[in-house]
Scaffold this motif. Structure first.
Motif, PDB file in Angstrom:
ATOM      1  N   ALA A 166       0.833  -1.208   0.000  1.00 30.33           N
ATOM      2  CA  ALA A 166       0.000   0.000   0.000  1.00 30.33           C
ATOM      3  C   ALA A 166       0.864   1.253   0.000  1.00 30.33           C
ATOM      4  N   ASN A 167       2.011   1.181   0.639  1.00 25.93           N
ATOM      5  CA  ASN A 167       2.910   2.333   0.706  1.00 25.93           C
ATOM      6  C   ASN A 167       3.705   2.550  -0.573  1.00 25.93           C
ATOM      7  N   ILE A 168       3.986   1.477  -1.293  1.00 22.88           N
ATOM      8  CA  ILE A 168       4.813   1.608  -2.493  1.00 22.88           C
ATOM      9  C   ILE A 168       4.003   1.531  -3.779  1.00 22.88           C
ATOM     10  N   SER A 169       2.708   1.179  -3.661  1.00 27.29           N
ATOM     11  CA  SER A 169       1.885   0.982  -4.841  1.00 27.29           C
ATOM     12  C   SER A 169       1.538   2.295  -5.527  1.00 27.29           C
ATOM     13  N   LYS A 170       1.732   2.329  -6.819  1.00 28.74           N
ATOM     14  CA  LYS A 170       1.366   3.488  -7.631  1.00 28.74           C
ATOM     15  C   LYS A 170      -0.145   3.714  -7.604  1.00 28.74           C
ATOM     16  N   VAL A 171      -0.908   2.651  -7.802  1.00 29.59           N
ATOM     17  CA  VAL A 171      -2.368   2.795  -7.865  1.00 29.59           C
ATOM     18  C   VAL A 171      -2.985   2.997  -6.486  1.00 29.59           C
ATOM     19  N   ALA A 172      -2.394   2.400  -5.453  1.00 30.19           N
ATOM     20  CA  ALA A 172      -2.933   2.589  -4.100  1.00 30.19           C
ATOM     21  C   ALA A 172      -2.797   4.043  -3.697  1.00 30.19           C
ATOM     22  N   GLY A 173      -1.649   4.631  -4.005  1.00 31.02           N
ATOM     23  CA  GLY A 173      -1.421   6.032  -3.684  1.00 31.02           C
ATOM     24  C   GLY A 173      -2.430   6.934  -4.358  1.00 31.02           C
ATOM     25  N   ALA A 174      -2.778   6.596  -5.592  1.00 30.82           N
ATOM     26  CA  ALA A 174      -3.727   7.409  -6.354  1.00 30.82           C
ATOM     27  C   ALA A 174      -5.146   7.247  -5.840  1.00 30.82           C
ATOM     28  N   ASN A 175      -5.462   6.055  -5.345  1.00 27.11           N
ATOM     29  CA  ASN A 175      -6.841   5.766  -4.956  1.00 27.11           C
ATOM     30  C   ASN A 175      -7.178   6.086  -3.510  1.00 27.11           C
ATOM     31  N   ILE A 176      -6.171   6.205  -2.652  1.00 32.96           N
ATOM     32  CA  ILE A 176      -6.493   6.542  -1.261  1.00 32.96           C
ATOM     33  C   ILE A 176      -6.055   7.958  -0.915  1.00 32.96           C
ATOM     34  N   GLY A 177      -5.738   8.738  -1.966  1.00 29.55           N
ATOM     35  CA  GLY A 177      -5.475  10.153  -1.777  1.00 29.55           C
ATOM     36  C   GLY A 177      -4.181  10.479  -1.080  1.00 29.55           C
ATOM     37  N   LYS A 178      -3.176   9.643  -1.212  1.00 27.53           N
ATOM     38  CA  LYS A 178      -1.870   9.939  -0.635  1.00 27.53           C
ATOM     39  C   LYS A 178      -0.790   9.737  -1.688  1.00 27.53           C
ATOM     40  N   LYS A 179       0.338  10.329  -1.448  1.00 25.40           N
ATOM     41  CA  LYS A 179       1.439  10.198  -2.385  1.00 25.40           C
ATOM     42  C   LYS A 179       2.602   9.487  -1.714  1.00 25.40           C
ATOM     43  N   VAL A 180       3.198   8.562  -2.442  1.00 23.37           N
ATOM     44  CA  VAL A 180       4.372   7.869  -1.918  1.00 23.37           C
ATOM     45  C   VAL A 180       5.558   8.805  -2.035  1.00 23.37           C
ATOM     46  N   ALA A 181       6.343   8.896  -0.998  1.00 26.30           N
ATOM     47  CA  ALA A 181       7.485   9.810  -0.998  1.00 26.30           C
ATOM     48  C   ALA A 181       8.424   9.496  -2.146  1.00 26.30           C
ATOM     49  N   ALA A 182       8.981  10.535  -2.730  1.00 21.25           N
ATOM     50  CA  ALA A 182       9.870  10.352  -3.875  1.00 21.25           C
ATOM     51  C   ALA A 182      11.221   9.785  -3.460  1.00 21.25           C
ATOM     52  N   LYS A 183      11.551   9.925  -2.184  1.00 21.31           N
ATOM     53  CA  LYS A 183      12.848   9.427  -1.737  1.00 21.31           C
ATOM     54  C   LYS A 183      12.872   7.900  -1.751  1.00 21.31           C
ATOM     55  N   SER A 184      14.062   7.340  -1.651  1.00 19.19           N
ATOM     56  CA  SER A 184      14.235   5.895  -1.692  1.00 19.19           C
ATOM     57  C   SER A 184      13.370   5.216  -0.646  1.00 19.19           C
ATOM     58  N   LEU A 185      12.850   4.060  -0.998  1.00 17.24           N
ATOM     59  CA  LEU A 185      11.993   3.311  -0.080  1.00 17.24           C
ATOM     60  C   LEU A 185      12.719   2.944   1.210  1.00 17.24           C
ATOM     61  N   THR A 186      14.040   2.781   1.112  1.00 22.41           N
ATOM     62  CA  THR A 186      14.815   2.391   2.292  1.00 22.41           C
ATOM     63  C   THR A 186      14.952   3.532   3.293  1.00 22.41           C
ATOM     64  N   LYS A 187      14.551   4.748   2.901  1.00 20.74           N
ATOM     65  CA  LYS A 187      14.672   5.905   3.785  1.00 20.74           C
ATOM     66  C   LYS A 187      13.356   6.243   4.484  1.00 20.74           C
ATOM     67  N   THR A 188      12.318   5.479   4.195  1.00 22.31           N
ATOM     68  CA  THR A 188      11.008   5.784   4.768  1.00 22.31           C
ATOM     69  C   THR A 188      10.898   5.270   6.203  1.00 22.31           C
ATOM     70  N   ALA A 189       9.942   5.846   6.944  1.00 25.21           N
ATOM     71  CA  ALA A 189       9.778   5.499   8.366  1.00 25.21           C
ATOM     72  C   ALA A 189       9.352   4.056   8.563  1.00 25.21           C
ATOM     73  N   TRP A 190       8.672   3.492   7.563  1.00 25.46           N
ATOM     74  CA  TRP A 190       8.153   2.126   7.725  1.00 25.46           C
ATOM     75  C   TRP A 190       9.110   1.062   7.171  1.00 25.46           C
ATOM     76  N   TYR A 191      10.308   1.479   6.741  1.00 21.65           N
ATOM     77  CA  TYR A 191      11.244   0.504   6.169  1.00 21.65           C
ATOM     78  C   TYR A 191      11.579  -0.643   7.129  1.00 21.65           C
ATOM     79  N   PRO A 192      11.708  -0.388   8.453  1.00 16.67           N
ATOM     80  CA  PRO A 192      11.961  -1.529   9.360  1.00 16.67           C
ATOM     81  C   PRO A 192      10.927  -2.634   9.231  1.00 16.67           C
TER      82      PRO A 192
END
Length: 266
Positions: A166-192
């Motif tokens: 849900a956090n990395i999905s292109k379509v999920a981001g579009a459909n639930i009104g949020k944008k996935v951060a442009a930075k690397s996925l490994t830098k996100t808060a939920w990477y652990p």
């Protein structure tokens, strides 16, 4: 207190080993030609007879077809992938010499997960996701690894894997009104959470290796067991992943309660 700390340290060490097992498997599988699916070529073949092929290629199948139609198409696709994988598993399940059994069991598992990642890409592209491999070499980017871990995690029933998608999905981001951060996925808060899911996959890989190795020890019947187990397990894996992508398109994202970042870093 010392016993608790030792137990906690052992648990963390085992988790790291399991996560490393997953990364090693992904790295090995990435070198196999079978793993990569070209998105445009795949969609052109799948929708060859559609008069809307240009729109499908440009904007994704989800821009043309309903979610229900895509979900039915996914089941057909999964059935086809399962049949092909079961045949390949039967051939590789035929016994080799006893000395090579353990190594062969490991190779069989690599092949199994190569087919799984191949199928995962097809399902993802069917639901409008971007191409997984953006480079031409065998080296995977960190973001590629995260997506593979998420796909395998869902397929293997690892808790939290759907949240990662849900956090990395292109379509999920579009459909639930949020944008996935442009930075690397490994830098996100939920990477652990990715590491936790990766560790679960690693544990399952180890069990799968033992199971596959044991089937090698049974002449002829080993091939039947290998193919049979593949058919029984492979299709549900694909269906689980398709369900997650379908829910993403509908905005019905399965997400766990947000976790404290300090907890995730443990």
């Amino acid at each position: 207190v010392k016993k608790y700390r030792k137990t906690k340290a052992n648990y963390k060490n085992n988790q790291e080993k399991a996560y490393d097992t997953t990364l090693k498997l992904i790295g090995t599988v990435a070198k196999l030609p079978i793993i990569r699916v070209g998105k445009d070529e795949f969609l052109k073949k799948l929708f060859a007879s559609s008069p809307y092929i240009d729109d499908i290629i440009a904007n994704g199948p989800q821009s043309v077809f309903t979610v229900d139609a895509l979900r039915k198409k996914a089941s057909e696709l999964i059935k086809s992938c399962t049949n092909k994988t079961s045949v390949a598993s039967f051939v590789s399940g035929l016994p080799s010499n006893p000395i090579a059994m353990v190594a062969a069991g490991g190779a069989d598992v690599v092949q199994y997960f190569a087919f799984a990642i191949n199928m995962a890409q097809q399902i993802a592209y069917l639901f409008g996701e971007d191409e997984l491999f953006n480079n031409t070499g065998n080296q995977l980017t960190e973001d590629d690894k995260v997506r593979i871990i998420a796909y395998l995690g869902v397929m293997l029933g690892a808790g939290g894997a759907a949240t990662i998608i849900a956090n990395i999905s292109k379509v999920a981001g579009a459909n639930i009104g949020k944008k996935v951060a442009a930075k690397s996925l490994t830098k996100t808060a939920w990477y652990p959470l990715v590491k936790k899911v990766g560790a679960i996959i690693g544990q399952k890989i180890t069990k799968q290796t033992v199971s596959k190795t044991l089937t090698k020890a049974v002449p002829i019947v080993g091939g039947v067991i290998s193919g049979g187990l593949t058919y029984i397990t492979f299709r549900p894996m694909g269906e689980k992943l398709a369900d997650v992508f379908a829910k993403n398109l509908l905005g019905e994202v399965d997400s766990e309660p947000e976790l404290n970042p300090e907890f995730l870093m443990k």
